[in-house]
Enzyme design. Structure first.
Site, short mmCIF file in Angstrom:
data_model
loop_
_atom_site.label_atom_id
_atom_site.label_comp_id
_atom_site.label_asym_id
_atom_site.label_seq_id
_atom_site.Cartn_x
_atom_site.Cartn_y
_atom_site.Cartn_z
N LYS A 1 0.81 -1.22 0.00
CA LYS A 1 0.00 0.00 0.00
C LYS A 1 0.85 1.27 0.00
CE LYS A 1 -3.89 -2.18 2.39
NZ LYS A 1 -3.35 -3.52 2.41
N ARG B 1 -5.76 -9.24 -6.54
CA ARG B 1 -6.30 -10.60 -6.41
C ARG B 1 -7.79 -10.55 -6.66
NH1 ARG B 1 -8.97 -9.70 -1.67
NH2 ARG B 1 -7.95 -8.38 -0.12
N GLY C 1 -8.23 -6.92 3.61
CA GLY C 1 -9.24 -7.58 4.41
C GLY C 1 -9.46 -6.96 5.77
#
Length: 661
Positions: free
Chosen positions: A120, A297, A168
């Site tokens: 990130k 992903r 997540g």
């Protein structure tokens, strides 16, 4: 690129995503190889796959995060490609490089693109160089406490600390002031290392009221890149999404086009390949959007995009990895209808979303047009403590948002999962909330309305649940009768007095008194007016379906052990209150027990230490979530019963303070 066809794809993941990849491979006539850890030996993915290979270990670090084990097993058993799913190693460029070295095709972007977007901190710098807005924050190499404290002051509190290497919502920490910064940094680093194998963190400005919008992208080897519109993911808990929908009720066509083009620009800037998601936050007042991160992903919530576009994203991941050209054109894509996804988690949402473990006693799907359930469940599936608590993804697709909401409510009311506490009832309550129905919700939805949603169900419905458990127990006792089978169960010589039994349900106690008549029971609950309960049917076996008439209402509920599925309330556990109270144990007020099975991450105190209210004593990790045990009184530590790295069971003693009750 020369086109090739995979013969066998290795799936380096578990649970529902492993099952989803298996289905996509079989659709294209590709064999599958599933790798599994010790706890997943009997999983549905293992049963569905053409081949399954044990890689040992119980924790993620010992199994699904072990690159050497994963690649070695894939190569040894003849896989010519590897699909990482989501989570675990899915955004780890070292895995992609190891696959390349072993002659195995990694189904995903290139290592270069993963490094630029998967980390990130690197992604923020790149997006900023493209002239696109990013969330104010710090993502430098200097990870010292002093530098992070300085940067936090520059950004301005509240801030959000997150792992640079993963997604997540794992390990995210909100910090309101400098007082809790060092502790939050330590926790974030520890979580990042455990979940992704990298403890690098970054700091961003935290927006309490914001919309979380993401754009799905697809790209092939020739650089042809498209977006498949947006998903709104603003209903979250612990910074993890629990409800997603598309189209977003908050996005105008103009903003959709701007964000879609921004996502395509970002993907092209790194020569992205395959399926990926660019995430943004949107200010609902100004409609300004800011780049948040890119997930290199497939996403958990990809099914709703598939439902409204008709595009099979997993199939295209495989086709692109095989060298096929992306035939989809941006101008031909459109959103048809509306889709909502609800994530079903094993957690006690009424008690700070504590993760739950145990055995699934009953799992019954619902089928119908516009209904999709992605899962890896069956009766008897053991939900352990070592992995994420997500159980299934429930999807409803309809012509309009209103129809989609109604269909999801209907679906959740009929979906049966009994044996452990889930968030099924919470999902239903959210869908009924006026702000969700209006689409006027943000990422702070649960912080605003969570306490309101925790209220127990209507008392009259809880009455029905208690009666269902009682009837099932009565029936089983009747079936077990061997002596005087003609006599009613619970027969007593003072038949004129009602029998009494107590239950606890949703935090409330119910005193149930009943008399058995010739063809019905006369029942009083909590000394209320008596009503007739007519016993109609009860099926033998592990699954008992109880039907009865109660207060002039005809009802049918599924009862398994002490669990009931009620059409309006979802799954509920009912516990019988012991007839005779256990004697109080001296010193229990000073004992701290584990609220769940898990692993001791850290112990903060030693024997003789003084503690005050709110001081952290122990951190327990279960299902990839850390839960803190804090002191609820001032005192001195008498005994410490655990140490870092130790596994503990539920209700195991952790700490004891001086003094007695």
């Amino acid at each position: 690129m020369e086109q090739k066809y995979f013969k066998k794809v290795c799936i380096a993941n578990r649970g529902e995503i492993a099952c989803r990849v298996i289905r996509a491979c079989h659709k294209l006539g590709i064999q599958t190889l599933v790798l599994y850890s010790d706890p997943d030996q009997k999983s549905l993915a293992v049963k569905l796959s053409d081949q399954a290979v044990a890689i040992g270990g119980t924790t993620a670090l010992e199994s699904y995060l072990n690159i050497e084990k994963v690649v070695s097993a894939a190569k040894k058993h003849g896989a010519d490609a590897l699909h990482p799913g989501y989570g675990f190693l899915s955004e780890n460029s070292d895995l992609a490089l190891a696959c390349e070295k072993a002659g195995i095709c990694f189904i995903g972007p290139t290592p270069s693109a993963m490094d630029k977007m998967g980390m990130k901190n690197v992604a923020r710098d790149l997006v900023k160089s493209l002239g696109l807005p990013i969330v104010p924050g710090y993502n430098g190499d200097d990870q010292s406490l002093g530098r992070l404290e300085k940067e936090a002051l520059i950004i301005g509190y509240p801030i959000l600390i997150k792992a640079a290497a993963g997604g997540g919502g794992k390990g995210m920490q909100i910090v309101e002031s400098g007082k809790g910064l060092s502790q939050a940094i330590e926790a974030a680093k520890r979580n990042a290392k455990s979940a992704f194998g990298d403890d690098t963190i970054l700091i961003e400005k935290y927006f309490p009221i914001i919309k979380h919008i993401e754009i799905q992208v697809l790209a092939d080897h020739a650089g042809h890149t498209i977006h498949l519109f947006e998903r709104e993911c603003s209903v979250q808990r612990r910074h993890q999404k629990i409800i997603e929908e598309t189209p977003s009720p908050s996005i105008t066509p103009e903003l959709r086009e701007k964000m879609g083009q921004a996502a395509v620009t970002i993907a092209r800037s790194v020569q992205y390949l395959g399926a990926g998601t660019v995430e943004f936050i949107v200010d609902p007042v100004t409609s300004n959007f800011y780049f948040l991160e890119m997930n290199t992903r497939i996403q958990v919530e990809h099914p709703i995009t598939e439902e409204v576009t008709g595009v099979d994203l997993l199939e295209w991941q495989l086709r692109i990895a095989q060298g096929e050209t992306l035939t989809l054109q941006q101008n031909n894509l459109k959103q048809n209808g509306h889709a909502i996804e609800c994530r079903l988690y094993a957690e006690d949402w009424r008690h700070d979303f504590l993760p739950m473990s145990g055995k699934i006693l009953r799992w019954r799907e619902v089928q119908g047009e516009g209904i999709r359930i992605d899962h890896g469940l069956e009766d008897g599936t053991e939900i352990g403590i070592f992995y994420d608590p997500m159980l299934a993804k429930v999807v409803a697709h309809a012509n309009s948002r209103q129809e989609s909401i109604r269909k999801m409510q209907w679906l959740l009311s009929r979906l049966e999962l009994l044996g452990l506490t889930t968030n099924q009832a919470l999902l239903s309550k959210i869908l009924e909330h006026p702000h969700f129905i209006q689409g006027s919700y943000g990422t702070n939805f649960l912080s605003l309305y969570g306490e309101q949603l925790k209220r127990p169900g209507p008392v009259e419905m809880l009455h029905e649940v208690v009666c269902a458990v009682w009837l099932k127990e009565w029936y089983l006792r009747k079936q077990a009768q061997k002596i005087l089978p003609g006599f009613p169960t619970g027969w007593r010589n003072n038949f004129y007095r009602p029998a009494r039994i107590e239950y606890e349900c949703e935090g409330q106690k119910f005193a149930l008194q009943y008399r058995q008549r010739e063809n019905h029971f006369e029942v009083q609950i909590n000394d209320g007016a008596p009503g007739q309960v007519v016993f109609l049917a009860c099926l033998e076996g592990d699954d008992q379906s109880v039907s009865f008439k109660f207060f002039d209402r005809q009802l049918c509920m599924t009862v398994v052990n002490s669990w009931v599925h009620h059409a309006s309330l979802g799954p509920i556990e009912v516990q019988q209150v012991p007839r005779f109270k256990q004697p109080a144990v001296a010193g229990m007020a000073n004992r701290y027990l584990s609220s769940m099975p898990g692993k001791i991450v850290k112990v903060f105190v030693r024997q003789g230490d003084k503690v005050k209210v709110g001081d952290e004593l122990v951190i327990i990790e279960s299902m990839k979530m850390e839960n803190s045990v804090a002191a609820h009184k001032t005192g001195v530590v008498k005994d410490v019963f655990v140490s870092s790295g130790q596994m503990v069971e539920k209700n195991e003693q952790l700490i004891q303070l001086e003094g007695e009750e």
